[in-house]
Design a protein around this motif. Sequence first.
Motif: not given
Length: 454
Positions: A138-158
């Motif tokens: 957010k601070e860097q004002q990114c145009d696009i952010v690509i998020l990789e889950t850490g574990l699973g998906g449903t309860f992953d922090s991302t």
Amino acid sequence: MYRTKEGEAVMKYDEALTYIHGLYWKGKKSGLEKTKELLELCGHPERGLNCIHIAGTNGKGSTAAMLESVCRCAGLKTGLYTSPYIVRYNERIQVSGQEIPDEQLSLLTEYLAGMVEQMEIPPSEFEFGTVLAFLYFKEQQCDIVILETGLGGTFDSTNVIENPLLCIITALGLDHTAQLGSTMTQIANAKAGIIKQGVPVVFYGENKEGEAVIRKRCEELSSSLVMPDFAGLKSEGLGGLTDCQQFSYKREPGTDALEAAAEGHNIEYSHLRLSLPGLYQQKNAALVLEAVEQLKKKGLPLTVDAVQKGLCSVHWQARLEVLLNKPLVLADGSHNPLGMQATVESLRQYFQDKRLQFVFGAMADKELNAMIKLFLPLAGKVYVTAPAMPRAMDAEALLSLCQRNCTGKTVPEFVLCRKVQDAVSLIRKEGEQEVVVVIGSLYLAGEVKRLMKG
């Protein structure tokens, strides 16, 4: 810019890392509550970010890296969040291909630590890191952010993001079964948890049971589903391990595997060059190309030139990465049977019938017998060791497991190395013509890489 009152962080970089690694989950229930609570305290920096969300068993990191490189070559300011790191924690959070600076990591850690003091139960390390990444993007004002889950998906922090541009699910296999379930249906259900209402989905496929789960979830949420047609993938040369491999990809309209795709849309890419080694990376690249087509519909300027430049220049650690040339030492993070099979197939392509040497160490909770049976037929010698991780299997126990899995006519030589440093010292002395592959764990790959740099 998140700063202390004096404008500089009081917390030093080493102190920030100690704080981050010292966080742990005190509660018993998995969920998104702690991540959401911390985001609320920080003013929800995740809102307003244009995110691409990636889940899956294998290929998440490579897919994320390729897509980030393409977007960056298209002139977009990119944010990339991945895990785990190989050498330094900062690798997990990158903007336009550059790791978060030590000073900024310290500043944000100090700021977030103040927010954590207001929480009854502190977040886990991964939850904290996820929020820290959102703050930085957010601070860097990114145009696009690509998020990789850490574990699973449903309860992953991302999975706190509410309306991503695109959801990508890479190859599925049985891994993390203690957390996600022991069947492919359970695994796929966990990964499909990232799918949001009306958000298009690109899925790797080649898994009928997993596909059924994902297709059903897409239908329930009115999300379009696209899968690569690997029949249209033509390999045009692997090249060397440090050279680009070349391939073409064409998807014909009306292909059975794409019945849920967008109105018979056809794509064609010819003679693309890919800097990541390994035959399996061509399939990951085809997944990326399908993702690119979906993102173009969202208005992203992902031209053919950006695709060509992005794939040709992408770098990703510990995927058949060359650490040393004489002897040739490769680091590969394959840590489950699906990943090991893909790596072994590529090793056969590169080295034909040559007997290879392996440095092998793994986490005790993995499908070790299946992994061992896959790579042992290629082995002339195996250095059996244990990464410096609490979850790692003891080297002697792993050696015994390897020996019990020797079913072929040719039995490799086994060398017990209780410490990874011992294995590194020995492989440095191997003949210049030898090929050594570090395999079994990303943690092992990272440890070997750090030791060889030292």
